[in-house]
Design a protein around this motif. Structure first.
Motif, PDB file in Angstrom:
ATOM      1  N   LEU A  41       0.826  -1.201   0.000  1.00 17.54           N
ATOM      2  CA  LEU A  41       0.000   0.000   0.000  1.00 17.54           C
ATOM      3  C   LEU A  41       0.865   1.256   0.000  1.00 17.54           C
ATOM      4  N   SER A  42       1.941   1.252   0.764  1.00 14.35           N
ATOM      5  CA  SER A  42       2.817   2.423   0.801  1.00 14.35           C
ATOM      6  C   SER A  42       3.519   2.652  -0.537  1.00 14.35           C
ATOM      7  N   LEU A  43       3.708   1.590  -1.305  1.00 18.73           N
ATOM      8  CA  LEU A  43       4.335   1.738  -2.624  1.00 18.73           C
ATOM      9  C   LEU A  43       3.450   2.495  -3.602  1.00 18.73           C
ATOM     10  N   ILE A  44       2.154   2.311  -3.489  1.00 15.35           N
ATOM     11  CA  ILE A  44       1.257   2.864  -4.506  1.00 15.35           C
ATOM     12  C   ILE A  44       0.431   4.058  -4.055  1.00 15.35           C
ATOM     13  N   ILE A  45       0.327   4.301  -2.771  1.00 13.86           N
ATOM     14  CA  ILE A  45      -0.636   5.286  -2.284  1.00 13.86           C
ATOM     15  C   ILE A  45      -0.373   6.691  -2.828  1.00 13.86           C
ATOM     16  N   ARG A  46       0.887   7.075  -2.997  1.00 16.73           N
ATOM     17  CA  ARG A  46       1.181   8.426  -3.464  1.00 16.73           C
ATOM     18  C   ARG A  46       1.131   8.548  -4.985  1.00 16.73           C
ATOM     19  N   ASP A  47       1.680   7.555  -5.686  1.00 19.47           N
ATOM     20  CA  ASP A  47       1.836   7.667  -7.137  1.00 19.47           C
ATOM     21  C   ASP A  47       0.646   7.153  -7.932  1.00 19.47           C
ATOM     22  N   ALA A  48      -0.173   6.326  -7.322  1.00 21.58           N
ATOM     23  CA  ALA A  48      -1.258   5.716  -8.100  1.00 21.58           C
ATOM     24  C   ALA A  48      -2.603   5.824  -7.387  1.00 21.58           C
ATOM     25  N   LYS A  49      -2.849   6.934  -6.762  1.00 22.88           N
ATOM     26  CA  LYS A  49      -4.113   7.117  -6.055  1.00 22.88           C
ATOM     27  C   LYS A  49      -5.266   7.107  -7.059  1.00 22.88           C
ATOM     28  N   ASN A  50      -6.218   6.234  -6.828  1.00 24.85           N
ATOM     29  CA  ASN A  50      -7.406   6.061  -7.681  1.00 24.85           C
ATOM     30  C   ASN A  50      -7.072   5.626  -9.104  1.00 24.85           C
ATOM     31  N   ASP A  51      -5.946   5.003  -9.290  1.00 21.24           N
ATOM     32  CA  ASP A  51      -5.552   4.511 -10.612  1.00 21.24           C
ATOM     33  C   ASP A  51      -5.125   3.048 -10.491  1.00 21.24           C
ATOM     34  N   GLY A  52      -6.074   2.149 -10.709  1.00 17.57           N
ATOM     35  CA  GLY A  52      -5.835   0.724 -10.557  1.00 17.57           C
ATOM     36  C   GLY A  52      -4.786   0.185 -11.502  1.00 17.57           C
ATOM     37  N   ARG A  53      -4.795   0.654 -12.747  1.00 16.16           N
ATOM     38  CA  ARG A  53      -3.813   0.194 -13.724  1.00 16.16           C
ATOM     39  C   ARG A  53      -2.395   0.556 -13.303  1.00 16.16           C
ATOM     40  N   LYS A  54      -2.209   1.803 -12.923  1.00 16.31           N
ATOM     41  CA  LYS A  54      -0.881   2.264 -12.521  1.00 16.31           C
ATOM     42  C   LYS A  54      -0.436   1.569 -11.236  1.00 16.31           C
ATOM     43  N   ALA A  55      -1.363   1.349 -10.306  1.00 13.53           N
ATOM     44  CA  ALA A  55      -1.033   0.665  -9.054  1.00 13.53           C
ATOM     45  C   ALA A  55      -0.525  -0.743  -9.323  1.00 13.53           C
ATOM     46  N   LEU A  56      -1.208  -1.475 -10.183  1.00 10.23           N
ATOM     47  CA  LEU A  56      -0.779  -2.838 -10.479  1.00 10.23           C
ATOM     48  C   LEU A  56       0.562  -2.849 -11.203  1.00 10.23           C
ATOM     49  N   THR A  57       0.791  -1.884 -12.058  1.00 17.08           N
ATOM     50  CA  THR A  57       2.075  -1.789 -12.750  1.00 17.08           C
ATOM     51  C   THR A  57       3.208  -1.528 -11.761  1.00 17.08           C
ATOM     52  N   ILE A  58       2.995  -0.638 -10.805  1.00 14.07           N
ATOM     53  CA  ILE A  58       4.005  -0.355  -9.788  1.00 14.07           C
ATOM     54  C   ILE A  58       4.294  -1.607  -8.965  1.00 14.07           C
ATOM     55  N   LEU A  59       3.246  -2.321  -8.564  1.00 12.38           N
ATOM     56  CA  LEU A  59       3.430  -3.531  -7.769  1.00 12.38           C
ATOM     57  C   LEU A  59       4.151  -4.621  -8.548  1.00 12.38           C
ATOM     58  N   ARG A  60       3.788  -4.777  -9.820  1.00 19.04           N
ATOM     59  CA  ARG A  60       4.468  -5.781 -10.642  1.00 19.04           C
ATOM     60  C   ARG A  60       5.953  -5.481 -10.761  1.00 19.04           C
ATOM     61  N   ASN A  61       6.283  -4.218 -11.003  1.00 21.49           N
ATOM     62  CA  ASN A  61       7.690  -3.843 -11.165  1.00 21.49           C
ATOM     63  C   ASN A  61       8.473  -4.002  -9.863  1.00 21.49           C
TER      64      ASN A  61
END
Length: 115
Positions: A41-61
Motif C-alpha cells: 500500500l505504501s508503494l502505490i498510495i502516493r503515485d497511483a491514487k485512484n488509478d488501478g492500472r498504474k497501481a498494479l504496474t508499480i506492484l508488478r515492477n
C-alpha cells in the motif's frame, strides 16, 4: 476483480489499448487497496491514487525478481542441480523448470552451456 467484472481494467497493461473506462479504473483501485498489505500500500498510495492500472504496474515492477540478489538464488539452484536417489525424474525436472522460469521472469538469458 472477476467477481466485480473489473478484469478488463488490468487486461493488457503493457499496451496502450485500454478498454475499461476511468470509473472502472477507480473502482479497481479501491478493490485492490482493500487486499494489500501495508508495504504494498505504501508503494502505490502516493503515485497511483485512484488509478488501478498504474497501481498494479508499480506492484508488478517492485515484486518482479529483476535485481541481482533475486537472480543469484535461482541461478545457483539451476547450476548446482543434482538428482537424489530417492527423487523421481518428474520432481527433478520440476525443480529445474521452476528455477529456469524464475530466471526467465527476471529476463535473464539462459543458454545451453554454462561456461
Amino acid at each position: 476483480m472477476r467477481i466485480r467484472n473489473l478484469q478488463a481494467v488490468f487486461k493488457d497493461l503493457d499496451t496502450d489499448d485500454i478498454e475499461a473506462d476511468e470509473s472502472q479504473n477507480e473502482e479497481a483501485s479501491a478493490e485492490l487497496i482493500q487486499v494489500l498489505d501495508d508495504r504494498s500500500l505504501s508503494l502505490i498510495i502516493r503515485d497511483a491514487k485512484n488509478d488501478g492500472r498504474k497501481a498494479l504496474t508499480i506492484l508488478r515492477n517492485h515484486y518482479r525478481p529483476t535485481g541481482k540478489p533475486r537472480v543469484i538464488t535461482p541461478y545457483t539452484q539451476l547450476t548446482s542441480l543434482v538428482k537424489s536417489k530417492q527423487e523421481s525424474i518428474t520432481d527433478y525436472i520440476i525443480r529445474a523448470e521452476t528455477a529456469a522460469s524464475c530466471l526467465r521472469d527476471a529476463r535473464e538469458l539462459i543458454s545451453c552451456s554454462l561456461r
